[in-house]
Design a protein around this motif. Sequence first.
Motif, mmCIF file in Angstrom:
data_model
loop_
_atom_site.group_PDB
_atom_site.id
_atom_site.type_symbol
_atom_site.label_atom_id
_atom_site.label_comp_id
_atom_site.label_asym_id
_atom_site.label_seq_id
_atom_site.Cartn_x
_atom_site.Cartn_y
_atom_site.Cartn_z
ATOM 1 N N PHE A 178 0.871 -1.174 0.000
ATOM 2 C CA PHE A 178 0.000 0.000 0.000
ATOM 3 C C PHE A 178 0.908 1.225 0.000
ATOM 4 O O PHE A 178 1.575 1.519 0.989
ATOM 5 N N THR A 179 0.975 1.924 -1.122
ATOM 6 C CA THR A 179 1.989 2.965 -1.287
ATOM 7 C C THR A 179 1.575 4.339 -0.790
ATOM 8 O O THR A 179 2.403 5.121 -0.330
ATOM 9 N N ARG A 180 0.265 4.658 -0.880
ATOM 10 C CA ARG A 180 -0.165 5.987 -0.443
ATOM 11 C C ARG A 180 -1.673 5.991 -0.210
ATOM 12 O O ARG A 180 -2.395 5.116 -0.683
ATOM 13 N N ILE A 181 -2.126 6.986 0.532
ATOM 14 C CA ILE A 181 -3.562 7.150 0.765
ATOM 15 C C ILE A 181 -4.151 7.853 -0.457
ATOM 16 O O ILE A 181 -3.699 8.944 -0.827
ATOM 17 N N PRO A 182 -5.136 7.254 -1.117
ATOM 18 C CA PRO A 182 -5.654 7.822 -2.363
ATOM 19 C C PRO A 182 -6.618 8.982 -2.143
ATOM 20 O O PRO A 182 -7.171 9.162 -1.053
ATOM 21 N N THR A 183 -6.821 9.768 -3.190
ATOM 22 C CA THR A 183 -7.858 10.792 -3.196
ATOM 23 C C THR A 183 -9.118 10.192 -3.819
ATOM 24 O O THR A 183 -9.079 9.102 -4.403
ATOM 25 N N LEU A 184 -10.207 10.899 -3.721
ATOM 26 C CA LEU A 184 -11.483 10.417 -4.261
ATOM 27 C C LEU A 184 -11.378 10.097 -5.749
ATOM 28 O O LEU A 184 -11.904 9.077 -6.215
ATOM 29 N N ASP A 185 -10.676 10.937 -6.504
ATOM 30 C CA ASP A 185 -10.564 10.748 -7.959
ATOM 31 C C ASP A 185 -9.806 9.477 -8.321
ATOM 32 O O ASP A 185 -9.993 8.932 -9.413
ATOM 33 N N GLU A 186 -8.937 9.005 -7.424
ATOM 34 C CA GLU A 186 -8.115 7.829 -7.719
ATOM 35 C C GLU A 186 -8.812 6.512 -7.403
ATOM 36 O O GLU A 186 -8.401 5.466 -7.885
ATOM 37 N N VAL A 187 -9.864 6.560 -6.603
ATOM 38 C CA VAL A 187 -10.539 5.327 -6.181
ATOM 39 C C VAL A 187 -11.453 4.842 -7.310
ATOM 40 O O VAL A 187 -12.301 5.585 -7.792
ATOM 41 N N PRO A 188 -11.306 3.587 -7.742
ATOM 42 C CA PRO A 188 -12.071 3.082 -8.894
ATOM 43 C C PRO A 188 -13.490 2.634 -8.548
ATOM 44 O O PRO A 188 -13.832 1.455 -8.621
ATOM 45 N N TYR A 189 -14.328 3.587 -8.166
ATOM 46 C CA TYR A 189 -15.726 3.258 -7.893
ATOM 47 C C TYR A 189 -16.467 3.000 -9.202
ATOM 48 O O TYR A 189 -16.346 3.788 -10.147
ATOM 49 N N PRO A 190 -17.290 1.944 -9.280
ATOM 50 C CA PRO A 190 -18.078 1.695 -10.492
ATOM 51 C C PRO A 190 -19.204 2.718 -10.684
ATOM 52 O O PRO A 190 -19.686 2.919 -11.790
ATOM 53 N N VAL A 191 -19.642 3.337 -9.567
ATOM 54 C CA VAL A 191 -20.702 4.344 -9.619
ATOM 55 C C VAL A 191 -20.217 5.599 -8.902
ATOM 56 O O VAL A 191 -19.215 5.570 -8.183
ATOM 57 N N LYS A 192 -20.933 6.687 -9.095
ATOM 58 C CA LYS A 192 -20.534 7.956 -8.482
ATOM 59 C C LYS A 192 -20.790 7.928 -6.979
ATOM 60 O O LYS A 192 -21.902 7.638 -6.530
ATOM 61 N N MET A 193 -19.761 8.225 -6.203
ATOM 62 C CA MET A 193 -19.895 8.350 -4.755
ATOM 63 C C MET A 193 -19.793 9.827 -4.387
ATOM 64 O O MET A 193 -19.034 10.581 -5.009
ATOM 65 N N GLU A 194 -20.561 10.228 -3.373
ATOM 66 C CA GLU A 194 -20.600 11.637 -2.984
ATOM 67 C C GLU A 194 -20.330 11.782 -1.482
ATOM 68 O O GLU A 194 -21.243 12.021 -0.696
ATOM 69 N N PRO A 195 -19.064 11.634 -1.087
ATOM 70 C CA PRO A 195 -18.738 11.727 0.339
ATOM 71 C C PRO A 195 -19.031 13.096 0.932
ATOM 72 O O PRO A 195 -19.207 13.215 2.147
ATOM 73 N N ASN A 196 -19.090 14.130 0.080
ATOM 74 C CA ASN A 196 -19.437 15.457 0.588
ATOM 75 C C ASN A 196 -20.843 15.472 1.181
ATOM 76 O O ASN A 196 -21.108 16.160 2.182
ATOM 77 N N LEU A 197 -21.759 14.679 0.595
ATOM 78 C CA LEU A 197 -23.118 14.579 1.131
ATOM 79 C C LEU A 197 -23.134 13.792 2.443
ATOM 80 O O LEU A 197 -23.961 14.048 3.322
ATOM 81 N N VAL A 198 -22.216 12.844 2.566
ATOM 82 C CA VAL A 198 -22.088 12.081 3.819
ATOM 83 C C VAL A 198 -21.634 13.012 4.937
ATOM 84 O O VAL A 198 -22.154 12.954 6.061
ATOM 85 N N VAL A 199 -20.686 13.880 4.628
ATOM 86 C CA VAL A 199 -20.212 14.866 5.611
ATOM 87 C C VAL A 199 -21.354 15.780 6.023
ATOM 88 O O VAL A 199 -21.536 16.092 7.207
ATOM 89 N N GLU A 200 -22.153 16.222 5.050
ATOM 90 C CA GLU A 200 -23.303 17.076 5.361
ATOM 91 C C GLU A 200 -24.304 16.336 6.247
ATOM 92 O O GLU A 200 -24.899 16.930 7.157
ATOM 93 N N PHE A 201 -24.499 15.050 5.988
ATOM 94 C CA PHE A 201 -25.435 14.245 6.780
ATOM 95 C C PHE A 201 -25.013 14.219 8.257
ATOM 96 O O PHE A 201 -25.830 14.428 9.153
ATOM 97 N N TYR A 202 -23.730 13.960 8.496
ATOM 98 C CA TYR A 202 -23.263 13.830 9.878
ATOM 99 C C TYR A 202 -23.056 15.172 10.561
ATOM 100 O O TYR A 202 -23.028 15.230 11.796
ATOM 101 N N SER A 203 -22.894 16.226 9.788
ATOM 102 C CA SER A 203 -22.625 17.531 10.403
ATOM 103 C C SER A 203 -23.897 18.354 10.608
ATOM 104 O O SER A 203 -23.825 19.532 10.950
ATOM 105 N N ARG A 204 -25.055 17.724 10.389
ATOM 106 C CA ARG A 204 -26.324 18.462 10.582
ATOM 107 C C ARG A 204 -26.454 18.916 12.040
ATOM 108 O O ARG A 204 -26.088 18.202 12.964
#
Length: 204
Positions: A178-204
Motif C-alpha cells: 500500500f503505497t499511499r492514501i488515495p484521493t477520491l478521484d483515484e478510487v475506482p468506484y463503479p458508480v458515483k460516490m458523494e462523500p461530501n453529502l455524507v459529511v453534510e449528513f453527519y454535520s447536521r
Amino acid sequence: MSKRQSAKYKLDRRMGENIWGRPKSPVNRREYGPGQHGQRRKGKLSDYGVQLRAKQKLKGYYGEITEKQFKRAYTDANAMKGDTSQNLIGILEQRLDMIVYRAKFAPTIFAARQLVNHGHVRVNGVKCNIPSRRIQPGEEVTLRQKAQEMALVLEAQSLNERDIPDYVVPDGTAKVVFTRIPTLDEVPYPVKMEPNLVVEFYSR
C-alpha cells in the motif's frame, strides 16, 4: 466483526445502481427496487433523503460495515486537517479488507473480509484477522500459501471487471504494498460516490 443481515445485491436494487460493478448484479436485469412495491414511482427526495442515500451507498460499498464503524471513520476524518470528505475516503480505503479486495485477492469485499477473519492474510509478515485495521503507506499485505490455492482467490485474480489501482502495488502474485492514501478521484468506484453529502449528513 460485522455480520451482513440481508442479501448483498438488495442494496443494488434499493439504490437502483450496480454498486460493485459486477455482472451478477440484479440491477442489470431489473432497475426497480426489491419487494412488491418496488416498481412504484418514487417521489422526489428531500435534502435529508439525498444525504442519507449517499451515506447508505458509500457504507454499503465497503461491505455494509456497521454504523458505529462508519461514524467513527467520519469522526476521525473530521478531526484531521484538510477536506473531510477526502479524508473519509482515505480512511475507508486504508481498511485491511479493502486492500485485500483492491489487490484482487478476493472477488467481493465480503469475501475479502472473510479471508481476513479466517486468518489467511498477513500484514508485514504477521497474521492479522481484523478487517478494519488501517494499513499505513509502505506496509505489505500478503496471502498465506494455503490461501493462494483457494478457488475464490483464483477466481478473483482472473476477473477482468476491475483493475488493481495505482496505490496498491503488486509484488509477486500474493503480495501487495500500500503505497499511499488515495484521493477520491483515484478510487475506482463503479458508480458515483458523494462523500461530501455524507459529511453534510453527519454535520447536521
